[in-house]
Design a protein around this motif. Structure first.
Motif, short mmCIF file in Angstrom:
data_model
loop_
_atom_site.label_atom_id
_atom_site.label_comp_id
_atom_site.label_asym_id
_atom_site.label_seq_id
_atom_site.Cartn_x
_atom_site.Cartn_y
_atom_site.Cartn_z
N THR A 55 -7.07 10.48 -0.32
CA THR A 55 -7.81 11.46 -1.11
C THR A 55 -8.10 10.88 -2.49
O THR A 55 -7.17 10.49 -3.21
N LEU A 56 -9.34 10.87 -2.87
CA LEU A 56 -9.74 10.34 -4.16
C LEU A 56 -9.17 11.19 -5.29
O LEU A 56 -9.28 12.43 -5.26
N ASP A 57 -8.57 10.54 -6.27
CA ASP A 57 -8.08 11.25 -7.45
C ASP A 57 -9.21 12.08 -8.06
O ASP A 57 -10.32 11.59 -8.24
N LYS A 58 -8.92 13.33 -8.39
CA LYS A 58 -9.96 14.23 -8.89
C LYS A 58 -10.55 13.75 -10.22
O LYS A 58 -11.66 14.16 -10.59
N VAL A 90 -15.15 4.96 -1.68
CA VAL A 90 -13.95 4.17 -1.38
C VAL A 90 -13.74 4.15 0.12
O VAL A 90 -13.67 5.21 0.77
N LEU A 91 -13.61 2.97 0.69
CA LEU A 91 -13.45 2.83 2.14
C LEU A 91 -12.03 3.18 2.57
O LEU A 91 -11.07 2.53 2.15
N ALA A 92 -11.92 4.19 3.41
CA ALA A 92 -10.62 4.59 3.95
C ALA A 92 -10.36 3.95 5.31
O ALA A 92 -9.24 4.01 5.82
N GLU A 125 -5.00 9.98 -5.02
CA GLU A 125 -4.43 10.96 -5.94
C GLU A 125 -2.90 10.87 -6.03
O GLU A 125 -2.30 11.30 -7.03
N SER A 126 -2.24 10.30 -5.02
CA SER A 126 -0.78 10.22 -5.01
C SER A 126 -0.24 8.87 -5.49
O SER A 126 0.95 8.61 -5.40
N ARG A 127 -1.10 8.00 -6.00
CA ARG A 127 -0.63 6.68 -6.46
C ARG A 127 0.34 6.85 -7.62
O ARG A 127 0.23 7.80 -8.42
N ASP A 128 1.29 5.93 -7.72
CA ASP A 128 2.26 6.02 -8.82
C ASP A 128 2.42 4.69 -9.56
O ASP A 128 3.38 4.50 -10.30
#
Length: 407
Positions: A365-368, A375-377, A224-227
Motif C-alpha cells: 500500500t502506497l504511503d498516503k 509503484v510495481l507490486a 505505508e508500513s516501512r520503518d
C-alpha cells in the motif's frame, strides 16, 4: 559527441554474484536480507538485519594486491575482474592511456579502521602497526587498488560520495568517453558489511528495527508500513566503451548510456530535496535529448526511509506523472550504499535485455503522503527501449542515469 556503450559487467551482491544469477533471483522474488545474530552484542544498536555477499573467494585475488585491500576493495576487485573478462579486454587495452577507471565507496575498510585507530590512540605509538592499514582505510582505496591490480594508466577518478559513489563513477566514465578523453572506462563501486554503517542510520532513526525474526520483510520502499532502510554490502563494475571502438573489436554490447546528470541541493546535509531530485532527472533528460514520456521504467533510489521515499515520489510524479512504472530493488537486497548505483544500473540492463521489470519487494500500500506514482507490486514482462536509474546521497548529492537498449 561520441556514443558510449556497456561491454562488460561484474557484480557481487546479496542477491547474486553474476548478471544471470541476479536476474534469476529478481525473477523468483528472492530476498537477500537476513538476521545478523552478532549484532545482538553491539550495545544500543536497534537494527539487526543486513544483506551480505556470500560465496565469493576473496583469496582468488593475488596476495601482492590483496594485502593493501580491505573487504570493500576486495569485493570490488572481484567484480572488476568479472567485468574485464566479460568485456574480453586485453592487458594492452587496459594499460593504454586511453583506458581509465572511475570507482567510489562511502568509506574505506571499516574493520581496519576499528582495529588501527583505537590501538594507536591507546598506545600513543605506531610501533608494530601494519604498513598497509592506511591503504585499506583511505577514501579512494577502491580506485587506487584497482588501478594497481589491473595496470590502469589512464584517468583515475575516485567518486566517494556515499550513496551516489558508483552512479557518479558511471557518469564520470560516460562523460570521459563522450568528450573524447578516454575510449574505455571501467566504472563502479562498492561497500562492505559492518555495524558502523548500520549504526549511523540507526542513530538517526532511519534503519529498520521491526522485523529481526522476519528479515525478508525489513525493507519496504514506498509502503505505508516501512520503518527504515536495511544497510547491505556489495559491489559492481561496468566496462564503458566508445561505440566504434567496441564495434571494431567485435565486443558484445549490453546497452548504451545516453544521459547523465549530477547535482547538489546546496540546502541541507541530510534532508532530501524534492526540487533537487526533480532537477537532476530533468537535466539527465536534457543530456539525452529526451522527453519524460520517453522513459519506460524508473529504478528508484527509494531506501524505505520515511522522508526520502516521500520526496522522491513527488519529484518523480511532478516530472513523469503517475503512469511510468517505478520500482525500488532495495526491497530485495537492502541499501548497498556506495555500491547501489552500479548494481541498480546492471538491473536496468537486465530490464532492457530480458524485457523484465522487477517488483518492489514487500510493497502493498502506497504511503498516503507519497505522490501517486506507479509503484510495481508485481514483476512485469514488457519490451523496453529506454530506462532511468536514480540515486541520492547525504549532502544533497543527486545522480540520474539513462540507459537505452542497443540494437
Amino acid at each position: 559527441m561520441r556514443r558510449v556503450v556497456i561491454t562488460g559487467v561484474g557484480l557481487n551482491s546479496p542477491l547474486g554474484n553474476s548478471y544471470e544469477e541476479l536476474y534469476e533471483n529478481l525473477k523468483n522474488e528472492v530476498s537477500g536480507i537476513h538476521y545478523v545474530p552478532e549484532w545482538e552484542d553491539i550495545k544500543h544498536l536497534g537494527t539487526k538485519v543486513a544483506g551480505t555477499v556470500k560465496d565469493v573467494d576473496l583469496k582468488s585475488i593475488p596476495r601482492k594486491y590483496r594485502r593493501s585491500m580491505g573487504r570493500v576493495a576486495q569485493l570490488t576487485a572481484i567484480s572488476t575482474t568479472q567485468a574485464i573478462a566479460d568485456a574480453n579486454l586485453t592487458q594492452e587495452m587496459l594499460s593504454s592511456r586511453r583506458c581509465g577507471l572511475s570507482f567510489g565507496s562511502t568509506m574505506g575498510a571499516n574493520e581496519t579502521m576499528f582495529e588501527y585507530v583505537p590501538e594507536v590512540k591507546q598506545n600513543m605509538s605506531f610501533r608494530g602497526q601494519n604498513s598497509m592499514a592506511f591503504l585499506k582505510m583511505m577514501s579512494h582505496t577502491v580506485a587506487a587498488n584497482i588501478a594497481q591490480m589491473f595496470g590502469i594508466k589512464g584517468r583515475n577518478i575516485p567518486t566517494c560520495s556515499a550513496c551516489t559513489s558508483s552512479s557518479q563513477g558511471i557518469g564520470s566514465g560516460y562523460e570521459s568517453i563522450k568528450y573524447a578523453m578516454s575510449d574505455i572506462m571501467i566504472c563502479g563501486g562498492g561497500e562492505e558489511h559492518h555495524y558502523l554503517s548500520a549504526g549511523v542510520f540507526d542513530v538517526m532513526g532511519a534503519a529498520s528495527t521491526k522485523y529481526p525474526n522476519e528479515a525478508h520483510l525489513s525493507s519496504k520502499p514506498f509502503d505505508e508500513s516501512r520503518d527504515g532502510l536495511v544497510v547491505s554490502e556489495g559491489s559492481g563494475a561496468v566496462v564503458l566503451e566508445e561505440l566504434e571502438h567496441a564495434l571494431a573489436r567485435g565486443a558484445k554490447i549490453y546497452g548504451e548510456v545516453i544521459g547523465y546528470a549530477t547535482s547538489c541541493d546546496g540546502s541541507h546535509i541530510t534532508t532530501p530535496s524534492e526540487e533537487g531530485m526533480k532537477q537532476v532527472m530533468q537535466t539527465s533528460l536534457e543530456d539525452a535529448k529526451l522527453k519524460p514520456s520517453d522513459i519506460e521504467y524508473i529504478n528508484a533510489h527509494a531506501t524505505a526511509t520515511a522522508r526520502g521515499d516521500i520526496a522522491e515520489s513527488h519529484a518523480t510524479y511532478n516530472l513523469f506523472g503517475g503512469s511510468t512504472p517505478v520500482s525500488s530493488t532495495k526491497g530485495h537486497m537492502g541499501h548497498l550504499l556506495g555500491g547501489c548505483g552500479v548494481v541498480e544500473s546492471i538491473i536496468c540492463l537486465i530490464a532492457l535485455n530480458k524485457s523484465f521489470l522487477p517488483k518492489t519487494m514487500n510493497f502493498k500500500t502506497l504511503d498516503k503522503e507519497c505522490a501517486k506514482i506507479n509503484v510495481l507490486a508485481q514483476n512485469k514482462s514488457q519490451n523496453l527501449n529506454i530506462v532511468m536509474s536514480n540515486n541520492f546521497a547525504f549532502g544533497g548529492i543527486n545522480t540520474s542515469l539513462i540507459f537505452k537498449k542497443y540494437d
